[in-house]
Design an enzyme around this catalytic site. Structure first.
Site, PDB file in Angstrom:
ATOM      1  N   LEU A 227     -22.454   1.438  -3.413  1.00 41.85           N
ATOM      2  CA  LEU A 227     -23.487   1.178  -2.408  1.00 41.85           C
ATOM      3  C   LEU A 227     -23.525   2.249  -1.327  1.00 41.85           C
ATOM      4  O   LEU A 227     -24.198   2.078  -0.309  1.00 41.85           O
ATOM      5  CB  LEU A 227     -23.254  -0.201  -1.774  1.00 41.85           C
ATOM      6  CG  LEU A 227     -23.412  -1.399  -2.718  1.00 41.85           C
ATOM      7  CD1 LEU A 227     -22.892  -2.676  -2.072  1.00 41.85           C
ATOM      8  CD2 LEU A 227     -24.880  -1.561  -3.116  1.00 41.85           C
ATOM      9  N   GLY A 228     -22.815   3.322  -1.536  1.00 38.06           N
ATOM     10  CA  GLY A 228     -22.748   4.383  -0.542  1.00 38.06           C
ATOM     11  C   GLY A 228     -23.629   5.574  -0.844  1.00 38.06           C
ATOM     12  O   GLY A 228     -23.360   6.686  -0.380  1.00 38.06           O
TER      13      GLY A 228
ATOM     14  N   GLY B 195     -16.715  -0.002  -4.022  1.00 44.37           N
ATOM     15  CA  GLY B 195     -16.088   1.197  -4.564  1.00 44.37           C
ATOM     16  C   GLY B 195     -16.958   2.435  -4.493  1.00 44.37           C
ATOM     17  O   GLY B 195     -16.818   3.342  -5.321  1.00 44.37           O
TER      18      GLY B 195
ATOM     19  N   TYR C 163       0.821  -1.209   0.000  1.00 45.49           N
ATOM     20  CA  TYR C 163       0.000   0.000   0.000  1.00 45.49           C
ATOM     21  C   TYR C 163       0.863   1.271   0.000  1.00 45.49           C
ATOM     22  O   TYR C 163       1.885   1.333   0.660  1.00 45.49           O
ATOM     23  CB  TYR C 163      -0.924   0.038   1.214  1.00 45.49           C
ATOM     24  CG  TYR C 163      -2.061  -0.962   1.199  1.00 45.49           C
ATOM     25  CD1 TYR C 163      -2.337  -1.735   0.077  1.00 45.49           C
ATOM     26  CD2 TYR C 163      -2.874  -1.136   2.318  1.00 45.49           C
ATOM     27  CE1 TYR C 163      -3.376  -2.660   0.077  1.00 45.49           C
ATOM     28  CE2 TYR C 163      -3.913  -2.045   2.323  1.00 45.49           C
ATOM     29  CZ  TYR C 163      -4.158  -2.811   1.208  1.00 45.49           C
ATOM     30  OH  TYR C 163      -5.188  -3.720   1.212  1.00 45.49           O
TER      31      TYR C 163
END
Length: 330
Positions: free
Chosen positions: A218-219, A215, A53
């Protein structure tokens, strides 16, 4: 905060997992430190990262940010169940990726240095390595545990039969084996219900869903677009999904509005209600996003709402919500 055991282990972890992938490329170091402090304030003790990351800032940057946060003291390391991963390339030379004994040893030591700690609580295999035998992998992992560098082991992106391979190989060596599996799982991507979830439950492996909001889709992406926001809703994935399943997403957002809850919180609450799920990974870019996600813990979805969600986002089987082989046979 609610806590649960990680798989069949005795380790207690929070039911929301703090994902750190945004630390560095999306979130500044100061803001990342503030998010981690606030996570502890909410009782979140389970932090997930990976050696790779860092995005455009460079591989390893996220672990370094976490390491500098630990170094500020205040019991930060002691309060944290620290999970990181190894597999993906950390350089361009041979043996700088995958799961050979050589790479596992080097990757673990490098993560410990970046994280400024003497041990990793949960060391996860970021992907399956089909070219390295399990005898080699478990021998390398066993040495790390003997050295006190790692306490527990987990996997990520494994199929059900990979979990079976790993656990049976561990059993033959009288090892505890894997205690967790990190999978791509959300209302729109339910493939793991066929075999990964049943295998995980059988072997006592806790499932940690990543990308619980698909991603950002669904927000509340459609509502945010109408309000002039939702930059993530303009991503290639979001545009493609909305073109194909926009009606379902719109109906989902209406359902959430009808029950008076934010779509992101409902998506998290749905995962928390699934048998075998330890807790979803939330990846806040701001403290406010972290604060908002706590609402999911207070939501109980009734049978009618769960049934409506199944209608909008059906399980991946013609025979309904059944595991394999019933999902595709009698």
């Amino acid at each position: 905060m609610e806590y649960t055991r990680l798989g069949r282990s005795g380790l207690s972890v929070s039911r929301l997992v703090l994902g750190t992938m945004n630390f560095g490329p999306e979130t500044s170091e100061d803001d990342s430190h503030a998010i981690m402090d606030r996570a502890h304030g909410h009782g979140i003790n389970f932090f997930d990262t990976a050696d790779v990351y860092g995005g455009t800032k460079g591989r390893g940057v996220t672990e370094e940010i976490i390491g500098r946060w630990f170094a500020t003291g205040g019991g930060r390391r002691e309060k944290t169940v620290l999970a990181t991963k190894a597999y993906l390339p950390m350089g361009d030379w041979p043996n700088e990726s995958r799961l050979s004994a050589l790479h596992i040893r080097r990757a673990c030591d490098a993560s410990l240095k970046r994280l400024r700690t003497d041990h990793i609580d949960l060391y996860q295999l970021h992907h399956v390595d089909r070219d390295t035998p399990w005898e080699e992998i478990w021998e390398a992992l066993g040495i790390l545990r003997q050295q006190g560098k790692v306490l527990y082991f987990g996997s990520s992106n494994f199929a059900g039969w990979h979990l079976a391979q790993a656990q049976e190989a561990a059993r033959s060596r009288h090892f505890l084996g894997l205690v967790s599996e990190q999978s791509f799982y959300n209302l729109m991507t339910r493939w793991i219900e066929l075999e990964v979830l049943p295998a995980a439950r059988h072997y006592g492996v806790g499932v940690i869903p990543w990308s619980p909001l698909y991603g950002g889709v669904l927000g509340g992406v459609l509502r945010k677009q109408r309000e002039g926001g939702a930059s993530r809703g303009n991503s290639a994935r979001s545009v493609d999904v909305l073109a194909k399943r926009g009606d379902a997403v719109e109906a989902y957002e209406k359902l959430c509005a009808d029950i008076g809850e934010d779509p992101a919180h409902v998506a998290l609450a749905w995962l928390l209600a699934q048998d075998g799920v330890t807790g979803p990974i939330i990846g806040p870019r701001t403290v406010d996003q972290l604060d908002g996600a706590q609402r999911a813990l207070a939501i109980t979805l009734d049978g009618g709402t769960l049934a409506k969600l199944d209608e909008l986002f059906p399980p991946p089987a013609p025979n309904g919500a059944k595991p394999a082989p019933e999902a595709y046979a009698w």
